[in-house]
Every structure is written in structure tokens, then in C-alpha cells.
Write a protein that holds these residues in place. Structure first.
Motif, mmCIF file in Angstrom:
data_model
loop_
_atom_site.group_PDB
_atom_site.id
_atom_site.type_symbol
_atom_site.label_atom_id
_atom_site.label_comp_id
_atom_site.label_asym_id
_atom_site.label_seq_id
_atom_site.Cartn_x
_atom_site.Cartn_y
_atom_site.Cartn_z
ATOM 1 N N MET A 1 20.988 83.325 0.795
ATOM 2 C CA MET A 1 20.032 84.420 0.882
ATOM 3 C C MET A 1 18.790 84.134 0.037
ATOM 4 S SD MET A 1 20.640 88.455 0.012
ATOM 5 C CE MET A 1 21.897 88.555 1.275
ATOM 6 N N GLU A 2 18.980 83.444 -1.071
ATOM 7 C CA GLU A 2 17.849 83.168 -1.950
ATOM 8 C C GLU A 2 16.786 82.315 -1.261
ATOM 9 O OE1 GLU A 2 17.260 84.363 -4.878
ATOM 10 O OE2 GLU A 2 19.137 85.456 -5.089
ATOM 11 N N ALA A 3 17.189 81.559 -0.224
ATOM 12 C CA ALA A 3 16.194 80.746 0.482
ATOM 13 C C ALA A 3 15.240 81.617 1.288
ATOM 14 C CB ALA A 3 16.897 79.743 1.394
ATOM 15 N N TRP A 4 15.660 82.796 1.683
ATOM 16 C CA TRP A 4 14.813 83.668 2.496
ATOM 17 C C TRP A 4 14.233 84.817 1.682
ATOM 18 C CZ3 TRP A 4 13.939 81.825 7.252
ATOM 19 C CH2 TRP A 4 14.847 80.919 7.780
ATOM 20 N N ALA A 5 14.996 85.399 0.800
ATOM 21 C CA ALA A 5 14.533 86.529 -0.010
ATOM 22 C C ALA A 5 15.436 86.653 -1.216
ATOM 23 C CB ALA A 5 14.545 87.818 0.802
ATOM 24 N N THR A 6 14.861 87.100 -2.307
ATOM 25 C CA THR A 6 15.646 87.321 -3.518
ATOM 26 C C THR A 6 16.460 88.599 -3.370
ATOM 27 O OG1 THR A 6 13.868 88.560 -4.581
ATOM 28 C CG2 THR A 6 13.870 86.165 -4.864
ATOM 29 N N SER A 7 17.438 88.752 -4.232
ATOM 30 C CA SER A 7 18.261 89.958 -4.184
ATOM 31 C C SER A 7 17.423 91.209 -4.462
ATOM 32 C CB SER A 7 19.403 89.845 -5.203
ATOM 33 O OG SER A 7 18.888 89.630 -6.515
ATOM 34 N N GLU A 8 16.398 91.088 -5.317
ATOM 35 C CA GLU A 8 15.516 92.223 -5.606
ATOM 36 C C GLU A 8 14.728 92.629 -4.362
ATOM 37 O OE1 GLU A 8 14.132 95.201 -8.098
ATOM 38 O OE2 GLU A 8 15.582 93.621 -8.596
ATOM 39 N N GLN A 9 14.266 91.662 -3.588
ATOM 40 C CA GLN A 9 13.523 91.965 -2.368
ATOM 41 C C GLN A 9 14.424 92.595 -1.308
ATOM 42 O OE1 GLN A 9 11.985 88.030 -1.591
ATOM 43 N NE2 GLN A 9 9.993 88.493 -2.525
ATOM 44 N N VAL A 10 15.644 92.104 -1.196
ATOM 45 C CA VAL A 10 16.587 92.708 -0.251
ATOM 46 C C VAL A 10 16.888 94.148 -0.642
ATOM 47 C CG1 VAL A 10 18.931 92.570 0.679
ATOM 48 C CG2 VAL A 10 17.585 90.485 0.366
ATOM 49 N N TRP A 11 17.020 94.393 -1.935
ATOM 50 C CA TRP A 11 17.280 95.752 -2.424
ATOM 51 C C TRP A 11 16.105 96.682 -2.110
ATOM 52 C CZ3 TRP A 11 20.122 99.581 -3.668
ATOM 53 C CH2 TRP A 11 19.659 100.586 -4.528
ATOM 54 N N GLN A 12 14.895 96.216 -2.346
ATOM 55 C CA GLN A 12 13.723 97.033 -2.047
ATOM 56 C C GLN A 12 13.618 97.317 -0.549
ATOM 57 O OE1 GLN A 12 10.498 94.765 -3.713
ATOM 58 N NE2 GLN A 12 10.887 95.462 -5.803
ATOM 59 N N GLY A 13 13.875 96.309 0.260
ATOM 60 C CA GLY A 13 13.831 96.517 1.707
ATOM 61 C C GLY A 13 14.878 97.509 2.183
ATOM 62 N N ALA A 14 16.055 97.474 1.582
ATOM 63 C CA ALA A 14 17.113 98.411 1.970
ATOM 64 C C ALA A 14 16.742 99.842 1.614
ATOM 65 C CB ALA A 14 18.424 98.025 1.291
ATOM 66 N N LEU A 15 16.128 100.042 0.440
ATOM 67 C CA LEU A 15 15.705 101.390 0.049
ATOM 68 C C LEU A 15 14.629 101.929 0.991
ATOM 69 C CD1 LEU A 15 15.505 101.513 -3.854
ATOM 70 C CD2 LEU A 15 17.159 102.607 -2.344
ATOM 71 N N ILE A 16 13.665 101.072 1.320
ATOM 72 C CA ILE A 16 12.597 101.510 2.226
ATOM 73 C C ILE A 16 13.170 101.824 3.598
ATOM 74 C CG2 ILE A 16 10.433 100.826 3.333
ATOM 75 C CD1 ILE A 16 9.890 99.041 0.917
ATOM 76 N N PHE A 17 14.057 100.975 4.077
ATOM 77 C CA PHE A 17 14.659 101.184 5.396
ATOM 78 C C PHE A 17 15.481 102.468 5.426
ATOM 79 C CE2 PHE A 17 18.123 100.606 8.451
ATOM 80 C CZ PHE A 17 17.400 100.312 9.599
ATOM 81 N N ALA A 18 16.145 102.800 4.324
ATOM 82 C CA ALA A 18 16.957 104.015 4.284
ATOM 83 C C ALA A 18 16.090 105.257 4.485
ATOM 84 C CB ALA A 18 17.706 104.102 2.953
ATOM 85 N N ARG A 19 14.931 105.313 3.810
ATOM 86 C CA ARG A 19 14.063 106.477 3.962
ATOM 87 C C ARG A 19 13.374 106.483 5.326
ATOM 88 N NH1 ARG A 19 9.594 108.684 -0.347
ATOM 89 N NH2 ARG A 19 11.475 108.651 -1.640
#
Length: 256
Positions: A1-19
Motif C-alpha cells: 500500500m505504501e507504494a500507492w498511498a501512505t496509511s495517513e492518506q488512506v485514512w483521510q480518503g476514508a473519512l472524506i468518503f464516509a461523509r
């Protein structure tokens, strides 16, 4: 996963997608039952990717525990449902206006499937709901939805406590305004029905032998629908202006 996005970026994307996903679940037009779920999810994912560079700075950091992560996601889903519910609840103004017009024109018994409410309703009410949704997209009011999604991160920031009291007060005010607007939109038909019924009653008293019902029933339908058709342009204009004002409450956060 780190090759495509960091864990912090995945977390931010998940929060945005949830709302965003929760808002799109309730939005008029996009959130209807006849829209395939894959279309809604794809649209939510695309909007989340577009908004991520704009709102990522105000999102909380990746929590250390799974429980905290679930709590943040649930919070964002609740916020999205709250925003979407406010935007959808204002459409009840058209449903109220349609029900009043149907009752005053003796067409309340004419029931049809309402695709906007997923339940049967009067034909005029279903027509007005479809008209309102069409006007939202024809006048580019749905663009304010996108701006409102950005503004919601300033009005209801993820890092701030969730104040449900303000939402409750706004929801009550929105429902009250929508009901009042529904009565105002049906005012021409209400005035016509009052005058017509008074005139019919007067004729019935003056000419007791005249079968007033057989003459008044078709005239009530024809003249009532004629008044409704003549006031349809003003009805749509007033509704879309009031709806844009509601959408700009959330879009104003993005402009500020």
C-alpha cells in the motif's frame, strides 16, 4: 500500500468518503432508489478524490486504536446523513403543495407511484416532486451541493465536537419553512377553491332544485387545474430560489 498511498492518506480518503457517501445517499436526484448503488458509490469516490487536496488539512490524524477509527468514521457518516437530510427535507414543500392542490381539485383519490418518495402519493404531488428535482439540475443548483460539501468541513469541522442541538434546531426550522412554503405555493388554487365553493354553495341555496354537484365537480377539476397550470412557472421559480438559499447556507462556508 505504501507504494500507492501512505496509511495517513488512506485514512483521510476514508473519512472524506464516509461523509460524501452519506450525503449523496440523501441528496435529491442522486440519492433516489432508482439510481444504481454503483453509480452513487462511484460518484462519491470521484468527489472524494477531488475534494481530498482541499479538505485534507482539517482532518484528524490517524488514530492509534481501531475503536477510535470506527468512531471517527461513524461520526462522519452521521454528519453526512444530517446534511443530506436537511437538503432532502425541503422537498416536502412540493409534496405538501401537491397534496393541497389535489384535495382542492377533488383529485386526492388519484394515487400513483412516487419515485421520489418510494411510496404511493397523489399524481400532482409526484409531478411536483419530479419538477423540483428537474429544476435543481436544470438551474445548476446541484453545483451548490459540491460547494456545500467543501463548506461543511468549515461549518462542521471533524476536529470540533458534534453539536446535535444546532442541527435539531435547524431541522425543525427547515421542516417548518418547507410546510409554510408548500401552503404558499398552493395559495392560488386555495383562493380559487374558496371562491368556487362559496359560489357553488350560493347557487345551491338560490336554486335548490338544480343539481349543483354534477356541474361543480367537473368545473372544479378543469378550472382548478387551469389555475394550477398558470401558476406553475411562479411556483417553480419561488421554490428553486428558496432551495438555493438553503444550499448556500452550506456553500457559504466554502466561500468564507
Amino acid at each position: 500500500m505504501e507504494a500507492w498511498a501512505t496509511s495517513e492518506q488512506v485514512w483521510q480518503g476514508a473519512l472524506i468518503f464516509a461523509r460524501i457517501g452519506a450525503v449523496l445517499l440523501m441528496l435529491p436526484g442522486v440519492g433516489e432508489s432508482y439510481v444504481p448503488p454503483r453509480v452513487r458509490l462511484s460518484l462519491a469516490l470521484m468527489i472524494s478524490l477531488v475534494l481530498w487536496p482541499v479538505v485534507a488539512g482539517g482532518l484528524p490524524a490517524l488514530p492509534a486504536s481501531l475503536g477510535s477509527m470506527v468512531g471517527w468514521v461513524i461520526r462522519e457518516v452521521v454528519v453526512g446523513l444530517m446534511i443530506g437530510a436537511l437538503l432532502r427535507s425541503f422537498l416536502t414543500a412540493l409534496s405538501t403543495a401537491g397534496e393541497i392542490v389535489s384535495l382542492q381539485t377533488t383529485l386526492g383519490f388519484a394515487q400513483t407511484a412516487n419515485p421520489m418518495q418510494a411510496q404511493p402519493g397523489t399524481t400532482i404531488s409526484a409531478f411536483l416532486m419530479l419538477l423540483g428535482t428537474t429544476l435543481i439540475f436544470a438551474t445548476n443548483t446541484h453545483h451548490l451541493f459540491i460547494a456545500g460539501l467543501v463548506g461543511s468541513y468549515e461549518l462542521i469541522a471533524p476536529a470540533r465536537p458534534l453539536v446535535t442541538g444546532d442541527f435539531t434546531a435547524m431541522a425543525v426550522k427547515t421542516l417548518g419553512d418547507s410546510f409554510m412554503l408548500g401552503v404558499q405555493l398552493s395559495a392560488p388554487v386555495l383562493v380559487f377553491a374558496l371562491i368556487f365553493n362559496l359560489a357553488s354553495g350560493l347557487v345551491g341555496r338560490v336554486m335548490p332544485s338544480f343539481q349543483i354537484f354534477f356541474a361543480a365537480a367537473p368545473l372544479s377539476v378543469i378550472l382548478g387545474l387551469s389555475v394550477f397550470a398558470l401558476s406553475l412557472g411562479v411556483l417553480g421559480t419561488v421554490f428553486i430560489d428558496r432551495y438555493r438559499a438553503l444550499a448556500q447556507v452550506f456553500a457559504g462556508g466554502a466561500g468564507g
